[in-house]
Write a protein that holds these residues in place. Structure first.
Motif, PDB file in Angstrom:
ATOM      1  N   ASN A 104       0.829  -1.056   0.048  1.00 57.12           N
ATOM      2  CA  ASN A 104       0.271   0.049  -0.101  1.00 57.12           C
ATOM      3  C   ASN A 104       0.812   1.230   0.048  1.00 57.12           C
ATOM      4  OD1 ASN A 104      -2.561  -1.359   0.079  1.00 57.12           O
ATOM      5  ND2 ASN A 104      -1.999  -1.767   2.479  1.00 57.12           N
ATOM      6  N   GLY A 125      -2.907   6.810  -5.111  1.00 54.63           N
ATOM      7  CA  GLY A 125      -2.870   6.221  -3.924  1.00 54.63           C
ATOM      8  C   GLY A 125      -2.210   7.029  -2.789  1.00 54.63           C
ATOM      9  N   GLN A 174      -4.025   8.916   0.539  1.00 52.37           N
ATOM     10  CA  GLN A 174      -3.514   8.949   1.795  1.00 52.37           C
ATOM     11  C   GLN A 174      -3.336  10.231   2.436  1.00 52.37           C
ATOM     12  OE1 GLN A 174      -2.910   6.134   3.793  1.00 52.37           O
ATOM     13  NE2 GLN A 174      -4.303   5.015   2.198  1.00 52.37           N
TER      14      GLN A 174
END
Length: 539
Positions: A395, A424, A428
């Motif tokens: 991740n 991604g 975040q």
């Protein structure tokens, strides 16, 4: 008769070469971008001519001629790979050309089993589906995804904040098919008829550009500014870099950066694998390492500073069997796992680490390792000492500044060409991006210029400022419009000081990613099943 046949074959070769040249000459950074809107037309015409002739082996000839077109395109745009390895260059170019020619061969087959419009939809969707899958699988080499071609024409594609590069690919494919059908169907004997038929494609070029210019003007400059210092050490990665100890590299950093850092500086950015002594720093023991302690001593004088640098880490295992697929056997019963990482250090704060997750095929990972390793062993391309499999991070993660409550995305080199992957970091909470790279492998060629140029697309897609630290140029500051505000020269030791604006809004693309690519996979799959079934087969 022989002369006519020879002329006919030359005609096919001419159209094949013409498409390849147009695709290649459209490419950034010095290409004539507008060529991309007509680059596939000679190939579409070639397919139509072969379909109608009586020379036999039509499928084979379409495959060969289209392969030649795509090979010319690949060689013109990525020939510079030979600077790292001639075998890697040949493998990348020949394989990539194969994939595109298979797409065109499928189009030829589907065209005989479906109405023309459905066949064109299949071609467009299959091309887009391949571009999406090419971003995901082990053989990923998405350098030539069509939407990347506009990286130097950022005022044309500000709407990438909605579509990403797949919007650009769709735009190109539709226009090539549309313009070709206009040319094929109408002979332009009457001027008014010609104007009427060509006005549609022209508007389809102009309207998105007008909308893009409108969006460009809507992006306001932020009042909130952060000062950044970007290092470009210009260390030869083939010889000098891996002979330096990490402590000597740190001393060089202190010497080069001290005059540029002040109490106003929020971030200092170092390039990819700046610390790369031997096997690297042991990850599990880094907290107690000499390097960590020495960095903390420096940060004592700059308590509000976040220091971000590239570094190589490793972990070791003593056992007979490999602890993982990414483990490298150093000697009997000793296995090492290597990490190409970004490291964040702040004074009296626990260090943070991000591990590079998109690896260069054949350099940092062996594709389909379960299958190929028993056949080939540990065969990887030698890029000046980086020949080992790497561990990836599942991740995305971001670095949180301890004093200003801002988050930065640590993007490492090759990762910067993957659009949805980069979102991604935005999800975040990244307020801006830091790209850590080492562009010295390819010398003074279009390679490092293209990689910098592609970074501009990530800025537009996510509306994030970018700071880019390259070991050997080009380091740069890019704003949320995709404009390069400041940059260094290639192959020059430099320090770049500037300001960036942190942002927190999410774009449509940041939220939904490659929506067009995913739909293309679904539609092309459905059309393929229909073609196989023959339900719409032409009688």
């Amino acid at each position: 008769i022989n002369f006519v046949k020879m002329f006919s074959k030359f005609k096919y070769l001419f159209f094949s070469i013409l498409s390849g040249l147009a695709l290649g000459l459209a490419w950034p950074t010095n290409g004539l971008t507008v060529l991309i809107f007509v680059a596939l037309i000679p190939l579409l015409h070639l397919e139509n001519l072969i379909r109608k002739d009586f020379d036999g082996r039509q499928a084979l000839r379409i495959f060969c001629y289209s392969y030649l077109s795509f090979l010319i395109w690949n060689l013109i745009t990525t020939w510079w790979l030979y600077n790292s390895t001639i075998y890697g260059m040949l493998f990348a170019n020949f394989c990539n050309s194969l994939f595109y020619s298979i797409i065109f061969l499928l189009f030829y087959w589907v065209k005989s089993r479906m109405p023309l419009r459905s066949a064109y939809i299949f071609l467009i969707c299959t091309w887009l589906a391949f571009e999406k899958l090419h971003l995901m699988w082990d053989f990923s080499w998405s350098w030539l995804n069509l939407g990347n071609v506009f990286s130097e024409k950022t005022k044309w594609i500000q709407w990438y904040e909605y579509t990403g590069t797949f919007g650009g690919s769709l735009w190109i494919l539709i226009l090539n098919v549309w313009i070709y059908e206009v040319i094929r169907s109408y002979h332009f004997k009457k001027l008014d008829l010609a104007i009427k038929k060509i006005i549609g494609p022209i508007l389809f070029i102009v309207i998105p550009i007008i909308f893009s210019v409108y969006l460009f003007r809507q992006i306001k400059n932020q009042e909130d500014k952060l000062q950044v210092v970007i290092m470009q050490p210009n260390i030869d990665p083939y010889d000098a870099k891996y002979q330096l100890t990490n402590i000597s590299s740190l001393k060089n950093f202190i010497r080069d950066s001290r005059a540029f850092i002040s109490n106003e500086t929020s971030y200092v950015i170092n390039p990819e694998t700046y610390f790369a002594e031997g096997y690297g720093e042991e990850l599990s023991n880094y907290e107690f390492s000499v390097l960590h302690k020495e960095i903390q001593k420096i940060l004592y004088d700059y308590p509000n500073l976040e220091f971000i640098t590239g570094i190589q880490f490793f972990n070791k295992y003593f056992q007979k069997k490999a602890p993982s697929l990414t483990a490298n056997l150093v000697r009997e019963n000793l296995w090492l796992e290597f990490y190409n990482s970004a490291l964040s250090e702040q004074f009296q704060k626990e260090f943070e680490v991000y591990h590079k997750s998109k690896l260069v095929v054949g350099v940092e990972n062996m594709p389909f390792k379960n299958f190929l390793k028993p056949l080939l062993g540990d065969v990887l391309i030698n890029l000046g000492g980086t020949v080992s499999s790497r561990v990836t991070q599942k991740n995305r993660s971001v670095f949180d500044h301890n004093h200003i409550s801002k988050k930065i995305a640590p993007i490492i080199c090759y990762e910067s060409i993957f659009g949805e992957f980069v979102t991604g970091f935005t999800k975040q909470g990244a307020n801006f991006f830091a790209i850590l790279t080492n562009d010295a492998w390819w010398g003074e060629t279009p390679g490092h210029k293209q990689l910098l140029s592609y970074s501009r697309l990530r800025a537009i897609e996510n509306r994030r400022d970018i700071v880019r630290s390259a070991n050997t140029g080009i380091s740069a500051i890019i704003n949320a419009r995709g404009e390069i505000i400041k940059k260094t020269k290639y192959n020059t030791k430099a320090v770049l000081v500037g300001e960036i604006s942190p942002r927190s809004e999410l774009t449509f693309y940041s939220i939904y990613g490659d929506l067009i690519g995913r739909w293309a996979i679904f539609i092309s799959g459905v059309l393929m099943l229909i073609a196989i079934s023959g339900r719409l087969k032409k009688i």
